[in-house]
Design a protein around this motif. Structure first.
Motif, PDB file in Angstrom:
ATOM      1  N   ASP A  41       0.590  -1.338   0.310  1.00  0.00           N
ATOM      2  CA  ASP A  41      -0.483  -0.395  -0.137  1.00  0.00           C
ATOM      3  C   ASP A  41       0.980   1.786   0.378  1.00  0.00           C
ATOM      4  OD1 ASP A  41      -2.361  -1.443  -0.020  1.00  0.00           O
ATOM      5  OD2 ASP A  41      -2.982  -1.619   2.365  1.00  0.00           O
ATOM      6  N   ASP A  42       2.164   1.122  -0.402  1.00  0.00           N
ATOM      7  CA  ASP A  42       2.990   1.916  -0.268  1.00  0.00           C
ATOM      8  C   ASP A  42       2.967   2.847  -1.300  1.00  0.00           C
ATOM      9  OD1 ASP A  42       5.184   3.954   0.166  1.00  0.00           O
ATOM     10  OD2 ASP A  42       6.025   3.574   1.717  1.00  0.00           O
ATOM     11  N   ALA A  43       2.756   4.054  -1.325  1.00  0.00           N
ATOM     12  CA  ALA A  43       2.649   4.326  -3.067  1.00  0.00           C
ATOM     13  C   ALA A  43       3.977   4.445  -3.522  1.00  0.00           C
ATOM     14  CB  ALA A  43       2.753   5.559  -3.022  1.00  0.00           C
ATOM     15  N   ARG A  44       5.415   4.775  -2.801  1.00  0.00           N
ATOM     16  CA  ARG A  44       6.736   4.313  -3.725  1.00  0.00           C
ATOM     17  C   ARG A  44       6.657   2.682  -4.145  1.00  0.00           C
ATOM     18  NH1 ARG A  44       9.325   7.289   2.211  1.00  0.00           N
ATOM     19  NH2 ARG A  44       7.587   5.518   3.127  1.00  0.00           N
ATOM     20  N   VAL A  45       6.321   2.536  -3.751  1.00  0.00           N
ATOM     21  CA  VAL A  45       6.471   0.085  -4.111  1.00  0.00           C
ATOM     22  C   VAL A  45       5.844  -0.148  -5.220  1.00  0.00           C
ATOM     23  CG1 VAL A  45       5.530  -1.775  -3.736  1.00  0.00           C
ATOM     24  CG2 VAL A  45       5.881  -0.397  -1.816  1.00  0.00           C
ATOM     25  N   GLN A  46       5.232   0.987  -5.715  1.00  0.00           N
ATOM     26  CA  GLN A  46       4.481   0.658  -7.350  1.00  0.00           C
ATOM     27  C   GLN A  46       5.255   1.652  -7.497  1.00  0.00           C
ATOM     28  OE1 GLN A  46       0.354   0.268  -7.744  1.00  0.00           O
ATOM     29  NE2 GLN A  46      -0.364   1.110  -9.492  1.00  0.00           N
ATOM     30  N   ALA A  47       5.614   2.477  -7.822  1.00  0.00           N
ATOM     31  CA  ALA A  47       6.509   3.772  -8.167  1.00  0.00           C
ATOM     32  C   ALA A  47       7.583   2.751  -8.225  1.00  0.00           C
ATOM     33  CB  ALA A  47       6.817   4.654  -7.333  1.00  0.00           C
ATOM     34  N   PHE A  48       8.169   2.465  -8.135  1.00  0.00           N
ATOM     35  CA  PHE A  48       9.795   2.051  -7.564  1.00  0.00           C
ATOM     36  C   PHE A  48       9.431   0.362  -8.641  1.00  0.00           C
ATOM     37  CE2 PHE A  48      12.314  -2.204  -7.121  1.00  0.00           C
ATOM     38  CZ  PHE A  48      13.340  -1.641  -6.949  1.00  0.00           C
ATOM     39  N   LEU A  49       8.799  -0.040  -8.885  1.00  0.00           N
ATOM     40  CA  LEU A  49       8.741  -1.119 -10.051  1.00  0.00           C
ATOM     41  C   LEU A  49       8.198  -0.498 -10.814  1.00  0.00           C
ATOM     42  CD1 LEU A  49       5.992  -3.718  -7.664  1.00  0.00           C
ATOM     43  CD2 LEU A  49       8.290  -3.566  -8.566  1.00  0.00           C
ATOM     44  N   GLU A  50       7.519   0.080 -11.494  1.00  0.00           N
ATOM     45  CA  GLU A  50       7.409   1.174 -12.700  1.00  0.00           C
ATOM     46  C   GLU A  50       8.285   1.696 -12.919  1.00  0.00           C
ATOM     47  OE1 GLU A  50       3.752   4.364 -11.450  1.00  0.00           O
ATOM     48  OE2 GLU A  50       2.907   2.544 -11.651  1.00  0.00           O
ATOM     49  N   ALA A  51       9.418   2.012 -12.290  1.00  0.00           N
ATOM     50  CA  ALA A  51      10.820   2.927 -12.834  1.00  0.00           C
ATOM     51  C   ALA A  51      11.196   1.620 -13.142  1.00  0.00           C
ATOM     52  CB  ALA A  51      11.586   3.544 -11.620  1.00  0.00           C
ATOM     53  N   ALA A  52      11.725   0.758 -12.389  1.00  0.00           N
ATOM     54  CA  ALA A  52      12.300  -0.417 -12.764  1.00  0.00           C
ATOM     55  C   ALA A  52      11.404  -1.306 -14.266  1.00  0.00           C
ATOM     56  CB  ALA A  52      11.974  -1.834 -12.221  1.00  0.00           C
ATOM     57  N   ASN A  53      10.652  -1.007 -14.569  1.00  0.00           N
ATOM     58  CA  ASN A  53       9.654  -0.967 -15.744  1.00  0.00           C
ATOM     59  C   ASN A  53      10.258  -0.419 -17.586  1.00  0.00           C
ATOM     60  OD1 ASN A  53       8.779  -3.860 -14.785  1.00  0.00           O
ATOM     61  ND2 ASN A  53       6.352  -3.314 -14.958  1.00  0.00           N
ATOM     62  N   GLU A  54      10.022   0.190 -16.574  1.00  0.00           N
ATOM     63  CA  GLU A  54      10.716   1.586 -17.619  1.00  0.00           C
ATOM     64  C   GLU A  54      12.497   1.564 -18.038  1.00  0.00           C
ATOM     65  OE1 GLU A  54      11.410   6.922 -18.006  1.00  0.00           O
ATOM     66  OE2 GLU A  54       9.778   5.673 -16.534  1.00  0.00           O
ATOM     67  N   GLU A  55      13.503   1.717 -17.037  1.00  0.00           N
ATOM     68  CA  GLU A  55      14.065   1.138 -17.256  1.00  0.00           C
ATOM     69  C   GLU A  55      14.553  -0.744 -17.868  1.00  0.00           C
ATOM     70  OE1 GLU A  55      18.392   0.397 -14.005  1.00  0.00           O
ATOM     71  OE2 GLU A  55      16.650  -0.709 -14.205  1.00  0.00           O
ATOM     72  N   SER A  56      13.642  -1.289 -17.846  1.00  0.00           N
ATOM     73  CA  SER A  56      13.734  -1.733 -18.490  1.00  0.00           C
ATOM     74  C   SER A  56      13.378  -2.085 -19.871  1.00  0.00           C
ATOM     75  CB  SER A  56      12.948  -3.866 -17.796  1.00  0.00           C
ATOM     76  OG  SER A  56      12.659  -4.933 -18.738  1.00  0.00           O
ATOM     77  N   GLN A  57      12.435  -1.735 -20.422  1.00  0.00           N
ATOM     78  CA  GLN A  57      11.812  -1.009 -21.312  1.00  0.00           C
ATOM     79  C   GLN A  57      12.850  -0.492 -21.531  1.00  0.00           C
ATOM     80  OE1 GLN A  57       8.224   0.378 -21.384  1.00  0.00           O
ATOM     81  NE2 GLN A  57       8.314   1.073 -23.427  1.00  0.00           N
ATOM     82  N   ASP A  58      13.688   0.623 -21.568  1.00  0.00           N
ATOM     83  CA  ASP A  58      14.614   1.138 -22.038  1.00  0.00           C
ATOM     84  C   ASP A  58      15.416   0.277 -22.762  1.00  0.00           C
ATOM     85  OD1 ASP A  58      12.970   3.996 -22.023  1.00  0.00           O
ATOM     86  OD2 ASP A  58      14.335   4.172 -20.369  1.00  0.00           O
ATOM     87  N   TRP A  59      16.282  -0.351 -21.928  1.00  0.00           N
ATOM     88  CA  TRP A  59      17.318  -1.408 -21.825  1.00  0.00           C
ATOM     89  C   TRP A  59      16.896  -2.083 -23.307  1.00  0.00           C
ATOM     90  CZ3 TRP A  59      18.487  -6.577 -22.776  1.00  0.00           C
ATOM     91  CH2 TRP A  59      20.276  -6.483 -22.702  1.00  0.00           C
ATOM     92  N   MET A  60      15.636  -2.590 -22.934  1.00  0.00           N
ATOM     93  CA  MET A  60      15.002  -3.695 -24.461  1.00  0.00           C
ATOM     94  C   MET A  60      15.121  -3.522 -25.509  1.00  0.00           C
ATOM     95  SD  MET A  60      15.041  -6.650 -23.788  1.00  0.00           S
ATOM     96  CE  MET A  60      14.051  -7.936 -24.181  1.00  0.00           C
ATOM     97  N   ALA A  61      15.204  -1.474 -25.500  1.00  0.00           N
ATOM     98  CA  ALA A  61      14.439  -0.948 -27.528  1.00  0.00           C
ATOM     99  C   ALA A  61      15.308  -1.703 -28.110  1.00  0.00           C
ATOM    100  CB  ALA A  61      14.229   0.520 -26.724  1.00  0.00           C
ATOM    101  N   PRO A  62      15.994  -1.604 -27.664  1.00  0.00           N
ATOM    102  CA  PRO A  62      17.231  -1.833 -29.170  1.00  0.00           C
ATOM    103  C   PRO A  62      16.885  -3.409 -30.185  1.00  0.00           C
ATOM    104  CG  PRO A  62      18.702  -0.808 -27.895  1.00  0.00           C
ATOM    105  CD  PRO A  62      17.188  -1.006 -26.835  1.00  0.00           C
TER     106      PRO A  62
END
Length: 697
Positions: A41-62
């Motif tokens: 329920d801590d908003a920072r948890v979901q923010a952490f996961l979404e940030a990791a998803n963005e990082e993963s998506q950026d890395w996978m872009a090529p």
């Protein structure tokens, strides 16, 4: 030369330096173990996961173009419009159809003998499209008179199911109950439906009966409750349709209760009280119960009990054997179909025993196999008197096929085979079974499949393993796997101890105090592939999902340089902390699999192999971690904590990526197209790690 990571393209044109990673942005110095990620329920948890998803998506872009090529290549190889086998019940014939562009099946039926009167009676595709972003069918049950349809749905991925009822043929679906278990069974009175409910830890702890009158639905009443937190309840019905069987079982002990199928209002009768360490199951055939059990028989035996005199001594039918495990028994009017597993060959067989009027066996033989090793299992045969068995067969190089075996003529008719399109056909593949030598001298079976024209050369390899709960990794065909094989990858399976591939003793030798055998076996399999010339030692990736994530994670701690990369899908890696929390789903039920950490020896043992508890500054390979927000079996925070700690450690030889599906559960995406796309993403990472990202089939 080792593959280099894709070039990182900044997400915005104004960015002049890489943004801080999620670990850098969300680190809490007061919690170096990252346990704060459990605070859903801590908003920072979901923010952490979404940030990791963005990082993963950026890395996978090529690699995105590769993901799309793998995905569309997979689609081009398979038959997208799927028609299920037709099964005739007493009044109607039933089957499913999945349209070429659909994620979910539509269920049809027609009166027996009148195919022109076919009608849809359950449209899951429409329900998913209109009502749910996520949809998983738990169970579907027809009343014996085929006038009522009941089914359970999970609409979030957390495995909490809703019960729906529909009067056939034209009734509207009615939501009856929510947050129940998936299982359903009808009594033979056509007006009583049995289902399970959960306790606070999502354990099926009670069985209930729901009465149906003339279009009226009554109040559910309790049938059986299980108070021991290590036991789960399940339910079923014998093929003879005489008895409802209610089972209470832990990982190593079981107890069955009987209800007359025509009189489900009676109190359940305990067939045999539980005995610690004794598992048993029941089948029924006029006058007799067949008891498959392991009392003084670790590989199981089959005995006969008199239906009208359950206190009488059981009569032996199949004695305990040291080289065979009895896995299952199915009763018919004519006799039994028995599933046996040969320990030495790691091969399953179907055995047929027919009885005469005096209950003497007049036929006892094993059905033929198309090849070995392969998978074979009994399909859906609803009629008690049927002498035509449906079988499902497949192997690593043979697509799934369904057969009908006539017991009178022994003729085998192929009812359906999975078609394969494209430039790589099953005939172009080869499979070999090799044996690795484990640290203690045990022989570990390893299956390896590859393109036949590449056999004899060390190949980049994906090594898969599971090794828990006695689950068997019998050979299975995968259309998606063809995309890897076509690009020159070998696919290998380590049949490690802890699984059931060589029978019950194989399972027992890889659980509790013997758990480390699983990890050592996996590494032995990897080394054997190199030593025998199948695999390029510099290009071996590992794959493990759920408890297989534990297998791979623990193996990486033991030998991080053995693999160039690993994919851990919903991985069980925080073993000690999970087993210390009895409020989590599955924990108490799994004490007999891993141990109860309240016991000092068990805690020390789990602590010694739990992947998160044994991380150290080692040269870990590139990792792709997959989690699911609604996963009730392996919570999202287990892969998230592994990602955070490895990233913070900073000693890995490649990227550490975390992707969390915020709309799925333990099994991942529910729709088949999204699931296939997720698979293509993982395969793209694997091909990059193996140096084959630019390789085309």
């Amino acid at each position: 030369m080792k593959a280099q990571p894709p070039h990182h393209t900044p997400a915005t044109a104004t960015r002049t330096a890489p943004s801080p990673s999620p670990v850098e942005r969300f680190r809490r110095g007061e919690d170096p173990e990252w346990h704060w990620l459990e605070e859903r329920d801590d908003a920072r948890v979901q923010a952490f996961l979404e940030a990791a998803n963005e990082e993963s998506q950026d890395w996978m872009a090529p690699l995105q173009s590769l993901v799309e090529r793998l995905y569309h290549g997979h689609l081009a190889r398979r038959e997208l419009a799927v028609h299920g086998l037709r099964t005739a019940l007493d009044h109607y014939t039933y089957w499913s159809e999945t349209a070429a562009d659909a994620d979910y099946p539509v269920w049809w039926r027609h009166p027996n003998g009148s195919p022109e009167e076919a009608r849809i009676f359950l449209d899951l595709q429409a329900r998913a499209t209109v009502e749910h972003h996520y949809l998983e069918l738990g169970d579907m049950a027809l009343s014996p008179d085929e006038r009522w349809l009941a089914w359970t749905e999970d609409s979030s991925g957390d495995e909490r199911f809703s019960l729906f009822l529909k009067a056939l043929p034209h009734g509207e679906p009615r939501l009856i109950l929510e947050e129940i278990g998936p299982e359903l069974t009808w009594a033979e009175d056509n007006s009583t439906l049995l289902f399970t409910r959960y306790d606070a830890t999502q354990r099926p702890d009670s069985i209930w009966r729901l009465p149906l009158g003339e279009g009226q639905i009554g109040e559910a009443s309790l049938v059986l409750r299980e108070d021991d937190p290590e036991f789960w309840l399940g339910l079923g019905k014998t093929r003879s349709r005489h008895w409802l069987v209610l089972e209470s079982a832990s990982k190593d002990t079981s107890e069955c209760y009987l209800l007359p199928a025509l009189s489900p209002q009676q109190a359940p009768h305990c067939f045999l009280p539980r005995e610690k360490g004794v598992e048993y199951g029941l089948e029924h055939r006029h006058g007799f119960f067949y008891v498959l059990h392991n009392r003084n028989a670790p590989h199981f035996r089959l005995d006969i009990a008199e239906e009208d005199n359950l206190d009488a001594p059981w009569q032996p039918l199949i004695d305990h054997r040291h080289d065979i495990t009895l896995e299952d028994v199915e009763a018919f009017e004519w006799g039994l179909a028995i599933t046996e597993r040969d320990h030495d060959e790691a091969q399953v067989r179907i055995r047929i025993i027919e009885f005469d009027a005096h209950h003497d066996a007049r036929r006892d033989e094993r059905l033929p196999l198309p090849e070995s090793p392969c998978s074979v299992m009994l399909g859906d045969v609803p009629h008690f008197d049927s002498r035509r068995l449906r079988l499902r067969e497949e192997s690593f190089v043979m697509p799934v096929r369904w057969l009908e075996h006539d017991l009178d003529s022994d003729e085998r008719l192929v009812l359906k085979s999975q078609p394969i399109h494209g430039n790589l056909q099953p005939a172009d593949l080869c499979c070999e079974r090799i044996w690795a030598r484990a640290h203690d001298g045990e022989r570990i079976p390893v299956s390896v499949v590859m393109r036949a024209d590449l056999a004899g050369h060390p190949l980049p390899t994906l090594l898969y393993g599971y090794g828990a709960y006695g689950e068997v990794l019998d050979p299975w065909f995968s259309v998606a796997r063809l995309e890897l094989l076509a690009r020159g990858v070998a696919f290998a399976v380590a049949h490690v101890r802890g699984g059931g591939d060589r029978g019950e003793p194989w399972y027992l030798a890889g659980k509790l105090e013997h758990k480390e055998n699983s990890f050592r076996d996996f590494l032995a399999a990897r080394n054997a592939l190199v030593e025998k010339g199948f695999s390029d030692g510099e290009r071996i990736a590992a794959y493990g999902a759920s408890a297989g994530g534990l297998l791979v994670g623990a193996s990486l701690n033991l030998a991080p340089e053995a693999f160039c990369a690993a994919v851990l899908d919903v991985p069980f890696v925080d073993v000690l902390r999970t087993m210390e929390n009895p409020d989590l789903p599955l924990t108490t039920a799994e004490y007999t699999e891993w141990g109860n950490p309240d016991e000092a020896d068990a805690r020390k043992r789990i602590r010694a192999y739990s992947p998160l508890d044994n991380l150290s500054p080692q040269p870990y390979p590139a990792l792709f971690l997959q989690g699911s927000w609604h996963d009730s079996r392996v919570p999202y925070w287990e892969p998230a904590k592994l990602y955070a700690r490895l990233t913070e450690m900073g000693t890995a030889r490649g990227p550490i990526l975390l992707r969390t599906d915020m709309a799925a559960g333990h099994g991942g995406a529910s729709g088949r197209f999204k699931a296939w796309h997720d698979n293509a993403r993982q395969d793209a990472f694997i091909l990059w790690a193996l140096g084959l990202a630019d390789k085309e089939p």
